[in-house]
Design a protein around this motif. Structure first.
Motif, mmCIF file in Angstrom:
data_model
loop_
_atom_site.group_PDB
_atom_site.id
_atom_site.type_symbol
_atom_site.label_atom_id
_atom_site.label_comp_id
_atom_site.label_asym_id
_atom_site.label_seq_id
_atom_site.Cartn_x
_atom_site.Cartn_y
_atom_site.Cartn_z
ATOM 1 N N VAL A 292 0.862 -1.181 0.000
ATOM 2 C CA VAL A 292 0.000 0.000 0.000
ATOM 3 C C VAL A 292 0.899 1.231 0.000
ATOM 4 C CG1 VAL A 292 -1.786 1.276 1.229
ATOM 5 C CG2 VAL A 292 -1.796 -1.225 1.279
ATOM 6 N N ASP A 293 0.762 2.080 -1.015
ATOM 7 C CA ASP A 293 1.603 3.280 -1.128
ATOM 8 C C ASP A 293 3.084 2.948 -1.016
ATOM 9 O OD1 ASP A 293 -0.425 5.135 -1.573
ATOM 10 O OD2 ASP A 293 -0.790 5.438 0.565
ATOM 11 N N GLY A 294 3.479 1.858 -1.642
ATOM 12 C CA GLY A 294 4.892 1.485 -1.649
ATOM 13 C C GLY A 294 5.382 0.820 -0.381
ATOM 14 N N GLU A 295 4.501 0.625 0.615
ATOM 15 C CA GLU A 295 4.897 0.006 1.876
ATOM 16 C C GLU A 295 4.292 -1.382 2.006
ATOM 17 O OE1 GLU A 295 3.980 2.402 5.214
ATOM 18 O OE2 GLU A 295 5.042 4.185 4.476
ATOM 19 N N HIS A 296 5.078 -2.306 2.573
ATOM 20 C CA HIS A 296 4.608 -3.666 2.826
ATOM 21 C C HIS A 296 3.664 -3.636 4.018
ATOM 22 C CE1 HIS A 296 5.725 -8.036 4.173
ATOM 23 N NE2 HIS A 296 4.517 -7.952 3.684
ATOM 24 N N ARG A 297 2.374 -3.913 3.786
ATOM 25 C CA ARG A 297 1.365 -3.819 4.840
ATOM 26 C C ARG A 297 0.768 -5.163 5.229
ATOM 27 N NH1 ARG A 297 -1.062 1.187 5.220
ATOM 28 N NH2 ARG A 297 0.544 2.790 5.114
ATOM 29 N N GLY A 298 1.251 -6.235 4.681
ATOM 30 C CA GLY A 298 0.699 -7.544 5.002
ATOM 31 C C GLY A 298 1.122 -8.543 3.946
ATOM 32 N N SER A 299 0.561 -9.729 4.026
ATOM 33 C CA SER A 299 0.920 -10.790 3.081
ATOM 34 C C SER A 299 -0.295 -11.655 2.782
ATOM 35 C CB SER A 299 2.034 -11.677 3.661
ATOM 36 O OG SER A 299 3.172 -10.910 3.997
ATOM 37 N N VAL A 300 -0.279 -12.228 1.605
ATOM 38 C CA VAL A 300 -1.313 -13.161 1.163
ATOM 39 C C VAL A 300 -0.610 -14.432 0.727
ATOM 40 C CG1 VAL A 300 -2.921 -13.624 -0.722
ATOM 41 C CG2 VAL A 300 -3.012 -11.448 0.459
ATOM 42 N N LEU A 314 0.538 -19.370 -7.998
ATOM 43 C CA LEU A 314 1.289 -18.123 -8.126
ATOM 44 C C LEU A 314 0.433 -17.026 -8.751
ATOM 45 C CD1 LEU A 314 4.698 -19.627 -9.261
ATOM 46 C CD2 LEU A 314 4.445 -18.044 -7.349
ATOM 47 N N ALA A 315 -0.283 -17.379 -9.820
ATOM 48 C CA ALA A 315 -1.124 -16.386 -10.500
ATOM 49 C C ALA A 315 -2.232 -15.889 -9.589
ATOM 50 C CB ALA A 315 -1.703 -16.993 -11.778
ATOM 51 N N THR A 316 -2.851 -16.796 -8.843
ATOM 52 C CA THR A 316 -3.963 -16.416 -7.969
ATOM 53 C C THR A 316 -3.492 -15.517 -6.836
ATOM 54 O OG1 THR A 316 -5.032 -18.542 -8.452
ATOM 55 C CG2 THR A 316 -5.869 -17.303 -6.575
ATOM 56 N N VAL A 317 -2.411 -15.911 -6.181
ATOM 57 C CA VAL A 317 -1.895 -15.125 -5.057
ATOM 58 C C VAL A 317 -1.454 -13.741 -5.526
ATOM 59 C CG1 VAL A 317 0.033 -14.974 -3.430
ATOM 60 C CG2 VAL A 317 -1.256 -17.100 -3.625
ATOM 61 N N GLU A 318 -0.831 -13.673 -6.688
ATOM 62 C CA GLU A 318 -0.373 -12.380 -7.203
ATOM 63 C C GLU A 318 -1.545 -11.427 -7.452
ATOM 64 O OE1 GLU A 318 1.938 -10.483 -11.099
ATOM 65 O OE2 GLU A 318 2.032 -12.637 -10.718
ATOM 66 N N VAL A 319 -2.592 -11.936 -8.103
ATOM 67 C CA VAL A 319 -3.744 -11.084 -8.418
ATOM 68 C C VAL A 319 -4.467 -10.651 -7.145
ATOM 69 C CG1 VAL A 319 -6.028 -11.058 -9.511
ATOM 70 C CG2 VAL A 319 -4.069 -11.984 -10.751
ATOM 71 N N VAL A 320 -4.683 -11.583 -6.229
ATOM 72 C CA VAL A 320 -5.414 -11.255 -5.000
ATOM 73 C C VAL A 320 -4.613 -10.262 -4.151
ATOM 74 C CG1 VAL A 320 -6.283 -12.185 -2.818
ATOM 75 C CG2 VAL A 320 -6.765 -13.380 -4.964
ATOM 76 N N SER A 321 -3.308 -10.441 -4.037
ATOM 77 C CA SER A 321 -2.504 -9.515 -3.231
ATOM 78 C C SER A 321 -2.530 -8.110 -3.834
ATOM 79 C CB SER A 321 -1.065 -10.010 -3.091
ATOM 80 O OG SER A 321 -0.391 -10.007 -4.331
ATOM 81 N N GLU A 322 -2.471 -8.038 -5.164
ATOM 82 C CA GLU A 322 -2.495 -6.728 -5.821
ATOM 83 C C GLU A 322 -3.832 -6.027 -5.612
ATOM 84 O OE1 GLU A 322 -3.214 -3.665 -8.608
ATOM 85 O OE2 GLU A 322 -4.210 -5.608 -8.782
#
Length: 336
Positions: A292-300, A314-322
């Motif tokens: 969020v705003d360039g800062e690591h605010r959590g993980s999925v 990999l594809a699912t986690v990437e899309v959901v985290s974004e």
């Protein structure tokens, strides 16, 4: 480094085993796309791959299955970036478009979404409250000796703590402390506001410092959400493995440490023994940071058997985290 033929054979073995969970024989591989050699040649190459630690033969007459080293080679060298399928992408889009309300509820529902899309256990580690921008701050006197400090954060979370007041604080000083707190904290995160600028009144300054310290100390717990553990357990045949996995996932501090360690090591996939949690050696973990705003605010992340479908995970986690990071940014900006 494996040559082109061994690479193609290893890729075919991994993909077949991911699909069937059965040891893979040379005749199956001979029919795989891109394999243009005889079963006898494939058997010889599979024997070499076994000697080099990429495959193992569980039984003398059985086919072979990938080792952790084989999966690692597959992930690092064989899986091209995969786009999430159209239906899953639409599901993710609809979910975040309609995600409103408290952050905790959205994070919990995000684990359900991930678990549903992958059929693995899903974990979301939310931001610590101390790292989130304060939207409003109030100090309310409860008695002559106690007060409650309430902070409404940019992500919708409300933090409150009761503090002890010095015996000599007046109503005017308590009101001044509330104003000073708001002026110092709104627009900043709790983790960055101390030390506060002096107000000119040591009593007011003491109350303000005590209030912020109480909020910071009360918000140090990680927000961890887990979903899909029971469904993921069906991926394992051995009851003792299922028991170890489920018991470990119940320990939040282990899950947080596991995910945080993988992210800090700059990894997106940890396979088997790589993640260092002994009860989960039959599992792999796929993770992505929430930014969020360039800062690591959590993980999925998702956790499943080592024979998981890595490209899809990999594809699912990437899309959901974004999408989660984008949604949290909107919430902090007051748009959601």
């Amino acid at each position: 480094m494996l040559d082109e033929r061994k690479t193609a054979i290893l890729s075919a073995v991994v993909q077949e085993y991911i699909t069937t969970a059965l040891p893979v024989g040379s005749t199956h591989i001979a029919d795989a796309p891109g394999i243009r050699v005889s079963p006898a040649t494939i058997r010889n190459e599979m024997a070499v791959l076994e000697q080099e630690g990429y495959l193992v033969q569980p039984h003398t007459s059985a086919g072979r299955v990938p080792t952790d080293k084989g999966y690692r080679f597959f992930v690092d060298h064989l899986t091209s970036p995969k786009r999430l399928d159209q239906q899953s992408s639409a599901t993710v889009g609809e979910f975040f478009s309609s995600a409103h309300g408290r952050l905790e509820e959205m994070l919990h529902r995000t684990t359900d979404l991930l678990a549903r899309l992958t059929n693995y256990a899903a974990v979301v580690v939310g931001p610590r409250s101390e790292a989130v921008v304060v939207r409003s701050m109030q100090l309310v006197g409860l008695s002559a000796t106690t007060a409650t400090v309430v902070a409404v954060l940019g992500n919708g979370v409300v933090e409150s703590q009761t503090i002890e007041l010095p015996s000599d604080v007046s109503d005017d000083q308590l009101a001044a402390a509330g104003r000073h707190l708001a002026a110092q904290c709104v627009g900043s995160s709790l983790a960055t506001v101390l030390p506060l600028d002096p107000s000119g009144d040591p009593v007011v300054d003491g109350v303000c410092t005590r209030a912020v310290t109480a909020l910071v100390e009360g918000s140090t717990d990680d927000h961890v959400y887990l979903g899909g553990a029971s469904a993921m357990a069906s991926a394992f045949d051995a009851v003792d493995i299922v028991r170890d996995v489920l018991r470990t996932l119940e320990q939040q501090y282990v899950v947080v440490s596991l995910v945080s360690d993988i992210v800090e090591r700059g990894m997106s996939v940890a396979i088997g023994v790589e993640h260092g949690v002994q009860p989960l050696v039959a599992c792999s973990v796929v993770v992505a940071p929430v930014v969020v705003d360039g800062e690591h605010r959590g993980s999925v992340g998702v956790l499943g058997p080592t024979r998981m479908n890595y490209p899809q995970a990999l594809a699912t986690v990437e899309v959901v985290s974004e999408r989660l990071g984008r949604r949290m940014q909107q919430a902090e900006a007051g748009d959601g």
